[in-house]
Motif scaffolding. Sequence first.
Motif, mmCIF file in Angstrom:
data_model
loop_
_atom_site.group_PDB
_atom_site.id
_atom_site.type_symbol
_atom_site.label_atom_id
_atom_site.label_comp_id
_atom_site.label_asym_id
_atom_site.label_seq_id
_atom_site.Cartn_x
_atom_site.Cartn_y
_atom_site.Cartn_z
ATOM 1 N N UNK A 4 0.810 -1.223 0.000
ATOM 2 C CA UNK A 4 0.000 0.000 0.000
ATOM 3 C C UNK A 4 0.840 1.269 0.000
ATOM 4 N N UNK A 5 2.156 1.117 -0.069
ATOM 5 C CA UNK A 5 3.021 2.285 -0.186
ATOM 6 C C UNK A 5 3.332 2.993 1.111
ATOM 7 N N UNK A 6 3.334 2.247 2.210
ATOM 8 C CA UNK A 6 3.676 2.836 3.499
ATOM 9 C C UNK A 6 5.007 2.289 3.990
ATOM 10 N N UNK A 7 5.717 3.103 4.743
ATOM 11 C CA UNK A 7 6.882 2.642 5.490
ATOM 12 C C UNK A 7 6.438 2.443 6.937
ATOM 13 N N UNK A 8 7.293 1.870 7.739
ATOM 14 C CA UNK A 8 6.958 1.724 9.160
ATOM 15 C C UNK A 8 6.734 3.115 9.771
ATOM 16 N N UNK A 9 7.561 4.055 9.379
ATOM 17 C CA UNK A 9 7.432 5.419 9.896
ATOM 18 C C UNK A 9 6.126 6.080 9.443
ATOM 19 N N UNK A 10 5.814 5.987 8.163
ATOM 20 C CA UNK A 10 4.580 6.614 7.675
ATOM 21 C C UNK A 10 3.344 5.877 8.189
ATOM 22 N N UNK A 11 3.484 4.580 8.469
ATOM 23 C CA UNK A 11 2.356 3.824 9.041
ATOM 24 C C UNK A 11 2.007 4.348 10.425
ATOM 25 N N UNK A 12 3.007 4.772 11.173
ATOM 26 C CA UNK A 12 2.721 5.317 12.508
ATOM 27 C C UNK A 12 1.880 6.585 12.402
ATOM 28 N N UNK A 13 2.171 7.414 11.420
ATOM 29 C CA UNK A 13 1.360 8.625 11.212
ATOM 30 C C UNK A 13 -0.031 8.263 10.706
ATOM 31 N N UNK A 14 -0.081 7.333 9.753
ATOM 32 C CA UNK A 14 -1.355 6.932 9.152
ATOM 33 C C UNK A 14 -2.295 6.334 10.199
ATOM 34 N N UNK A 15 -1.760 5.451 11.073
ATOM 35 C CA UNK A 15 -2.587 4.798 12.088
ATOM 36 C C UNK A 15 -2.607 5.562 13.405
ATOM 37 N N UNK A 16 -2.001 6.749 13.414
ATOM 38 C CA UNK A 16 -1.983 7.643 14.575
ATOM 39 C C UNK A 16 -1.496 6.924 15.831
ATOM 40 N N UNK A 17 -0.334 6.325 15.692
ATOM 41 C CA UNK A 17 0.278 5.622 16.813
ATOM 42 C C UNK A 17 1.761 5.970 16.870
ATOM 43 N N UNK A 18 2.384 5.613 17.931
ATOM 44 C CA UNK A 18 3.812 5.859 18.100
ATOM 45 C C UNK A 18 4.616 5.016 17.113
#
Length: 75
Positions: A13-27
């Motif tokens: 889906x084009x996410x990195x671990x870092x961008x996933x944290x922003x996307x899912x609003x988590x640390x």
Amino acid sequence: MTPAAYRAALIDVGLTVSSASKFFQTDERTTRRWASDDSGKDVPHAVAVTLRLMAKYQLTPADVAEIMNAADDAA
């Protein structure tokens, strides 16, 4: 969802671990744990379902944000 499946889904889906944290609003540490084979933590069901739906319907993170904003505006 296993950590390996989570990492593969992020790529799909084009996410990195870092961008996933922003996307899912988590640390970011939390998303790193989900991706780690030795954490012993499962990926939350809601996160796994979201990633699977995004992959199945070829939705980008921007598409999902747009859908969520439209839903918020309609409420």
